[in-house]
Design an enzyme around this catalytic site. Structure first.
Site, mmCIF file in Angstrom:
data_model
loop_
_atom_site.group_PDB
_atom_site.id
_atom_site.type_symbol
_atom_site.label_atom_id
_atom_site.label_comp_id
_atom_site.label_asym_id
_atom_site.label_seq_id
_atom_site.Cartn_x
_atom_site.Cartn_y
_atom_site.Cartn_z
ATOM 1 N N GLU A 1 -2.964 -3.216 3.072
ATOM 2 C CA GLU A 1 -3.157 -2.245 1.991
ATOM 3 C C GLU A 1 -2.068 -2.309 0.917
ATOM 4 O O GLU A 1 -1.735 -1.297 0.302
ATOM 5 C CB GLU A 1 -3.246 -0.821 2.562
ATOM 6 C CG GLU A 1 -4.456 -0.606 3.454
ATOM 7 C CD GLU A 1 -4.594 0.830 3.923
ATOM 8 O OE1 GLU A 1 -3.586 1.556 3.936
ATOM 9 O OE2 GLU A 1 -5.717 1.228 4.277
ATOM 10 N N GLU B 1 -11.601 -0.855 7.807
ATOM 11 C CA GLU B 1 -11.219 0.444 8.367
ATOM 12 C C GLU B 1 -12.198 1.516 7.910
ATOM 13 O O GLU B 1 -12.171 1.940 6.754
ATOM 14 C CB GLU B 1 -9.797 0.843 7.943
ATOM 15 C CG GLU B 1 -8.698 0.034 8.589
ATOM 16 C CD GLU B 1 -7.313 0.599 8.290
ATOM 17 O OE1 GLU B 1 -7.227 1.769 7.839
ATOM 18 O OE2 GLU B 1 -6.324 -0.121 8.495
#
Length: 530
Positions: free
Chosen positions: A107, A177
């Site tokens: 991320e 995710e």
């Protein structure tokens, strides 16, 4: 894969017990599952310090997660170590193992702009380093829109991944995710002092079905099985040790109904469409009179057609005619038709049992004979009175730079005379103040994300010399954000003041004695080192 679990001390590795990575991956293989090897090394994962060991701060000139040679060297060392171990065990898919994908970084795209020109350079460095390891399965970078080929950029999130498009037309659409437990309106974990987050089974199922309706290829729940962050591994700050996450399987391995059962039925329904989703061509139709209604058909030569019908209006139910049949779709739902005729599943229609009644013999009375409580007092006396400091400095230091995460606790001690109000400004997370060994007060961490707070108490000194001891405690180190590793902890800079009627003394640059840890924490650390 938090490096701190495997390399708590520099170049000292431990892969035994619960940290046996190879054994775990072999169990995954034996269970007939696939694995995504998310190496990191930065993992976030609500782990203390993002999963990185704090000793990295001792490396001269290091800057984490940027175009920095010392960080690059450490990242290369750990990533290569893991890849070589997995290769030697034959666990990549091309070797007959369960690992179908590997991930580098995590991320970074969410914070990349904060690093200026070094951000894109770092992304390219990650890609080049990963690709050079030749693992023969694809590498992914989640939440990284500028991931260079051959990296595959993927989506993370609570929702919205149905609209996600990879940055290369030849890359598959992957949702790495899918957050099973965060709140819809306020994204948070289970924090001390906050309510537990909850995500309805219907909403979670809706997002999964929408993802596969819109050409999704792989979806990964985060988390599907809740867990427990044992010891001091929770990050945050203030994230509780439970990582139950409102997952379909809780941290004890028990099914959380109706979420587990509702998703099981969803998976079985999508499985019926496997061939059509894999080989079929896609036809999409928007119903104009119902702007939020969409029909998607997968079909082709030698493929039985399969259809999704979705109603994306969050308030209005819908009835629609399609190929001579009428279908009722509740608001915010997706229907699955494996043959484009019969509905076998709708995300808003929960049919699974919501509770299970199991009759068991009550053995509580028998068990009570072996249950007991144990406790032991913490010996604060000598430290609270100013003895046992290991070094002195004429200013207030940042806490984790001193403790190196060997303890949550750090003593700040100095000496003073007369009678004042003691005022301490700290970045926390918890403060206990002592004068001459006597507790004069404690302050909890700041609420609503405010980590700074000021502790103030009236204190009375004895004639002559007096000792002020401040015990600062952390509750998980920050694990996310741009330059998260530089977020201050403890009483760094202060100020620490004594406020009298006619004068104010700033003690910030007085001589302070420092001691890491409390008594039982020191015993535990000594045991770990031995």
């Amino acid at each position: 894969m938090p490096p701190i679990t495997y390399e708590y001390f520099d170049r000292q590795y431990y892969f035994g017990g619960n940290y046996d990575l190879i054994r775990f991956l072999k169990e995954v293989h034996n269970a007939g599952l696939y694995a995504i090897l998310r190496i990191g090394p930065y993992v976030c994962a609500e782990w203390n310090y993002g999963g990185l060991p704090v000793w990295l701060r001792q490396i001269p000139d290091i800057e984490l997660r940027t175009d920095n040679q010392p960080w690059k060297d450490e990242m290369q060392n750990f990533t290569t170590l893991i890849v070589d171990m997995v290769k030697q065990a034959g666990l990549f898919a091309t070797q007959g193992g369960p690992i179908i994908l590997a991930q580098i970084e995590n991320e970074f795209g969410n914070v990349e702009t904060s690093y200026g020109d070094a951000g894109p350079r770092y992304v390219n460095l990650c890609s080049q380093m990963a690709d050079s390891l030749s693992i023969d399965v694809p590498w992914i970078m989640c939440q990284q829109a500028d991931a260079p080929q051959p990296m595959i950029n993927t989506c993370n999130g609570f929702s919205g991944c149905d609209a996600f498009t990879p940055n290369d037309e030849n890359s598959p659409k992957i949702w790495t995710e899918n957050w099973t437990g965060w709140c819809v309106l306020i994204l948070h974990f289970s924090n001390w002092g906050s309510p537990d987050p909850h995500r309805p089974a219907e909403e979670l199922a809706f997002q999964v079905a929408r993802f596969f309706q819109t050409k999704g290829t792989l979806q990964n729940y985060y988390m599907y099985h809740g867990g427990t962050n044992f010891g001091r591994t929770s990050g945050g700050p203030y994230i509780v040790t439970s990582y139950d996450y409102d997952a379909p399987l809780d941290e004890y391995g028990m099914s959380a109904q109706p979420k587990w059962g509702h998703l099981k039925e969803l998976h079985a329904s999508i499985k019926l469409m496997e061939k059509a989703l894999t080989y079929g061509e896609v036809e999409e139709h928007d119903v104009m009179m119902l702007w939020s209604f969409q029909i998607t058909k997968y079909s082709g030569d030698g493929v039985n057609p399969a259809c999704f019908l979705s109603n994306q209006n969050s308030k209005l139910n819908a009835t629609i005619d399609y190929e001579g049949r009428t279908y009722f779709l509740p608001a915010w739902s997706v229907s699955i038709l494996p043959d484009c005729k019969s509905e076998v599943y709708n995300t808003a229609k929960v049919k699974t049992q919501t509770s299970l009644m199991v009759k068991k013999r009550n053995t509580a009375m028998e068990a009570s004979e072996v249950l007991y409580w144990s406790w032991r007092p913490e010996r604060l006396g000598t430290s609270a009175k100013g003895f046992g400091g290991t070094f002195t400095v004429n200013n207030l230091l940042e806490q984790k730079s001193v403790t190196l995460d060997e303890s949550d606790y750090l003593w700040y001690t100095t000496r003073q005379k007369e009678e004042f109000t003691l005022s301490v400004n700290t970045t926390g997370h918890i403060l206990h103040a002592f004068v001459n060994g006597r507790l004069v007060g404690s302050s909890q961490y700041g609420l609503a994300g405010q980590l700074n707070f000021t502790f103030e108490r009236k204190v009375w000194f004895n004639p002559g010399r007096n000792v002020i001891s401040l015990l600062s405690a952390t509750v998980g180190l920050q694990n996310y954000g741009a330059y998260y590793d530089l977020a201050p902890t403890g009483i760094v800079g202060g100020p620490v003041k004594l406020i009298g009627e006619n004068t104010t003394l700033d003690l910030s640059n007085y001589t302070w004695s420092y001691k890491v840890g409390i008594h039982h924490n020191t015993l535990l650390l000594d045991w770990m080192v031995r």
